[in-house]
Design an enzyme around this catalytic site. Structure first.
Site, PDB file in Angstrom:
ATOM      1  N   TYR A 138      -3.462 -15.604 -12.492  1.00 51.36           N
ATOM      2  CA  TYR A 138      -2.778 -14.916 -11.300  1.00 51.36           C
ATOM      3  C   TYR A 138      -1.623 -14.469 -11.889  1.00 51.36           C
ATOM      4  O   TYR A 138      -1.135 -13.398 -11.449  1.00 51.36           O
ATOM      5  CB  TYR A 138      -2.644 -16.180 -10.370  1.00 51.36           C
ATOM      6  CG  TYR A 138      -1.766 -15.816  -9.026  1.00 51.36           C
ATOM      7  CD1 TYR A 138      -2.403 -15.086  -8.214  1.00 51.36           C
ATOM      8  CD2 TYR A 138      -0.796 -16.567  -8.695  1.00 51.36           C
ATOM      9  CE1 TYR A 138      -1.775 -14.628  -6.958  1.00 51.36           C
ATOM     10  CE2 TYR A 138       0.048 -16.235  -7.548  1.00 51.36           C
ATOM     11  CZ  TYR A 138      -0.627 -15.365  -6.691  1.00 51.36           C
ATOM     12  OH  TYR A 138       0.153 -14.873  -5.557  1.00 51.36           O
TER      13      TYR A 138
ATOM     14  N   SER B 235       4.541 -11.314  -5.912  1.00 49.80           N
ATOM     15  CA  SER B 235       4.713 -12.762  -6.075  1.00 49.80           C
ATOM     16  C   SER B 235       6.056 -12.832  -7.089  1.00 49.80           C
ATOM     17  O   SER B 235       6.169 -12.096  -7.866  1.00 49.80           O
ATOM     18  CB  SER B 235       3.864 -13.640  -6.228  1.00 49.80           C
ATOM     19  OG  SER B 235       4.045 -14.717  -6.847  1.00 49.80           O
TER      20      SER B 235
HETATM   21  N1  LIG Z   1       1.014 -17.712   0.240  1.00 46.77           N
HETATM   22  C1  LIG Z   1       2.077 -17.170  -0.762  1.00 46.77           C
HETATM   23  O1  LIG Z   1       3.229 -18.676  -0.978  1.00 46.77           O
HETATM   24  C2  LIG Z   1       2.228 -16.188  -1.379  1.00 46.77           C
HETATM   25  C3  LIG Z   1       3.349 -16.133  -2.241  1.00 46.77           C
HETATM   26  C4  LIG Z   1       3.610 -14.915  -2.967  1.00 46.77           C
HETATM   27  C5  LIG Z   1       2.859 -13.937  -2.856  1.00 46.77           C
HETATM   28  N2  LIG Z   1       1.640 -13.990  -2.171  1.00 46.77           N
HETATM   29  C6  LIG Z   1       0.754 -12.758  -2.032  1.00 46.77           C
HETATM   30  O2  LIG Z   1       0.765 -12.432  -0.668  1.00 46.77           O
HETATM   31  C7  LIG Z   1      -0.411 -11.886  -0.439  1.00 46.77           C
HETATM   32  C8  LIG Z   1      -1.206 -12.373   0.936  1.00 46.77           C
HETATM   33  O3  LIG Z   1      -1.309 -13.768   0.517  1.00 46.77           O
HETATM   34  P1  LIG Z   1      -1.614 -14.887   1.508  1.00 46.77           P
HETATM   35  O4  LIG Z   1      -1.022 -16.042   1.296  1.00 46.77           O
HETATM   36  O5  LIG Z   1      -1.287 -14.099   3.025  1.00 46.77           O
HETATM   37  O6  LIG Z   1      -3.054 -15.223   1.358  1.00 46.77           O
HETATM   38  P2  LIG Z   1      -4.168 -15.596   2.224  1.00 46.77           P
HETATM   39  O7  LIG Z   1      -3.674 -16.285   3.605  1.00 46.77           O
HETATM   40  O8  LIG Z   1      -5.208 -16.226   1.573  1.00 46.77           O
HETATM   41  O9  LIG Z   1      -5.013 -14.073   2.713  1.00 46.77           O
HETATM   42  C9  LIG Z   1      -5.612 -13.196   1.997  1.00 46.77           C
HETATM   43  C10 LIG Z   1      -6.178 -11.868   2.542  1.00 46.77           C
HETATM   44  O10 LIG Z   1      -6.353 -11.232   1.608  1.00 46.77           O
HETATM   45  C11 LIG Z   1      -7.935 -10.814   1.958  1.00 46.77           C
HETATM   46  N3  LIG Z   1      -8.687 -10.828   0.793  1.00 46.77           N
HETATM   47  C12 LIG Z   1      -9.032 -11.509  -0.067  1.00 46.77           C
HETATM   48  N4  LIG Z   1      -9.812 -11.438  -1.106  1.00 46.77           N
HETATM   49  C13 LIG Z   1     -10.424  -9.981  -0.874  1.00 46.77           C
HETATM   50  C14 LIG Z   1     -11.193  -9.182  -1.235  1.00 46.77           C
HETATM   51  N5  LIG Z   1     -11.967  -9.353  -2.366  1.00 46.77           N
HETATM   52  N6  LIG Z   1     -11.335  -7.994  -0.424  1.00 46.77           N
HETATM   53  C15 LIG Z   1     -10.837  -7.736   0.592  1.00 46.77           C
HETATM   54  N7  LIG Z   1      -9.880  -8.637   0.980  1.00 46.77           N
HETATM   55  C16 LIG Z   1      -9.629  -9.743   0.348  1.00 46.77           C
HETATM   56  C17 LIG Z   1      -8.283 -12.017   2.796  1.00 46.77           C
HETATM   57  O11 LIG Z   1      -9.342 -11.576   3.688  1.00 46.77           O
HETATM   58  P3  LIG Z   1     -10.949 -12.086   3.436  1.00 46.77           P
HETATM   59  O12 LIG Z   1     -11.010 -13.278   2.734  1.00 46.77           O
HETATM   60  O13 LIG Z   1     -11.760 -11.983   4.867  1.00 46.77           O
HETATM   61  O14 LIG Z   1     -11.567 -10.938   2.597  1.00 46.77           O
HETATM   62  C18 LIG Z   1      -6.901 -12.235   3.670  1.00 46.77           C
HETATM   63  O15 LIG Z   1      -6.825 -11.431   4.526  1.00 46.77           O
HETATM   64  C19 LIG Z   1      -1.326 -12.111  -1.847  1.00 46.77           C
HETATM   65  O16 LIG Z   1      -1.365 -10.739  -2.666  1.00 46.77           O
HETATM   66  C20 LIG Z   1      -0.562 -13.178  -2.599  1.00 46.77           C
HETATM   67  O17 LIG Z   1      -0.734 -13.137  -3.741  1.00 46.77           O
HETATM   68  C21 LIG Z   1       1.348 -15.200  -1.483  1.00 46.77           C
END
Ligand SMILES: NC(=O)c1ccc[n+]([C@@H]2O[C@H](COP(=O)([O-])OP(=O)(O)OC[C@H]3O[C@@H](n4cnc5c(N)ncnc54)[C@H](OP(=O)(O)O)[C@@H]3O)[C@@H](O)[C@H]2O)c1
Length: 243
Positions: free
Chosen positions: A157, A144
């Site tokens: 975070y 991120s």
């Molecule tokens: N969205 C943004 O703006 C953004 C920006 C920068 C970086 N990121 C990073 O990108 C990555 C993906 O983010 P996203 O936005 O796609 O998030 P998201 O839509 O909330 O999806 C998160 C994913 O991680 C899984 N997960 C969460 N907790 C878990 C656990 N304890 N064990 C196993 N799986 C788990 C969830 O599945 P379940 O809930 O079914 O476990 C889901 O598949 C993250 O690392 C986030 O920090 C996101």
């Protein structure tokens, strides 16, 4: 730059059930990669599996909670049992928490550190011997912008992503001799459930889409020449350049 085929490679993608991880799983499957996807929700993972198989791809589900330190070994062992090898690891799963740092609890600290930093470390530890056996591999860390910046009210975070970033920089040097590349991707706002939770004020249509990050992953994997990109910082178009 020459591009290389990903056909028949095996990739493990964490957090493959939703958001960025789901888009990466789809993009990899479209390249002929055998994808193993993990998340906690079996139902959501199975939906992704069905959708990928419907378009001719291959997707194996592994239900696991990355907060459990035993999960990474089980996930990698299941991958090897199902696919026989592991070429690509995408550490994507992550969670966020909000609030002033001094009001955060030790439970919140441990939960975010476990999922965002410890689990990627343990998955790398388990996956790398199989990558070495295959003559090389690629690890992609979905960090991120907060891996290098600091946002008020997102202290744990921020700390967890700085930890992931630091670990990745050292790992990249330690496995370079084994033909294993470690790339970090540092996105700003992407339209997913996570951003809806922490920034409901942002219009999803003005954010990056999960597919934008998946395209970067495919670029890094297919452009495996002597020109190596260690990390990619990518922001939404309406945020400030260089901020
Ligand atoms: N969205 C943004 O703006 C953004 C920006 C920068 C970086 N990121 C990073 O990108 C990555 C993906 O983010 P996203 O936005 O796609 O998030 P998201 O839509 O909330 O999806 C998160 C994913 O991680 C899984 N997960 C969460 N907790 C878990 C656990 N304890 N064990 C196993 N799986 C788990 C969830 O599945 P379940 O809930 O079914 O476990 C889901 O598949 C993250 O690392 C986030 O920090 C996101």
């Amino acid at each position: 730059m020459n591009t290389c085929s990903l056909q028949g490679k095996v990739a493990l993608v964490t957090g493959a059930s939703r958001g960025i991880g789901r888009a990466i799983a789809f993009a990899l499957a479209q390249q002929g990669v055998i994808v193993v996807g993990t998340a906690r929700s079996e139902e959501t993972l199975q939906t992704v599996q069905h959708e990928i198989i419907t378009v001719g791809g291959t997707f194996h589900c592994v239900v696991a909670n990355l907060a459990d330190p035993d999960s990474p070994k089980k996930i990698v062992d299941t991958t090897i049992a199902a696919c026989g090898r592991l070429d690509i690891l995408v550490n994507n799963a992550g969670i966020v928490a909000e609030g002033p740092l001094l009001e955060a609890t030790v439970e919140e600290w441990d939960r975010l550190m476990a999922v965002n930093a410890r689990a990627p470390f343990l998955l790398c530890k388990e996956a790398i011997p199989f990558m070495k056996a295959a003559g090389g591999g690629t690890i992609l860390q979905i960090v991120s912008v907060i891996g290098v910046k600091a946002y008020v009210n997102q202290g744990i975070y921020t700390a967890s992503k700085h930890a992931l970033m630091g670990m990745s920089k050292v790992l990249a040097q330690e496995v370079q001799k084994d033909n294993i590349r470690v790339h970090t991707i540092l996105p700003g706002g992407v339209a997913t459930d996570m951003i809806a939770q922490v920034r409901p004020d942002l219009n999803p249509e003005e954010l990056m889409q999960p597919e934008d990050i998946a395209e970067i992953v495919i670029f890094l994997l297919t452009h495996r020449s002597n020109a190596v990109i260690d990390d990619i910082h990518v922001r939404r178009a309406n945020s400030s350049p260089w901020f």
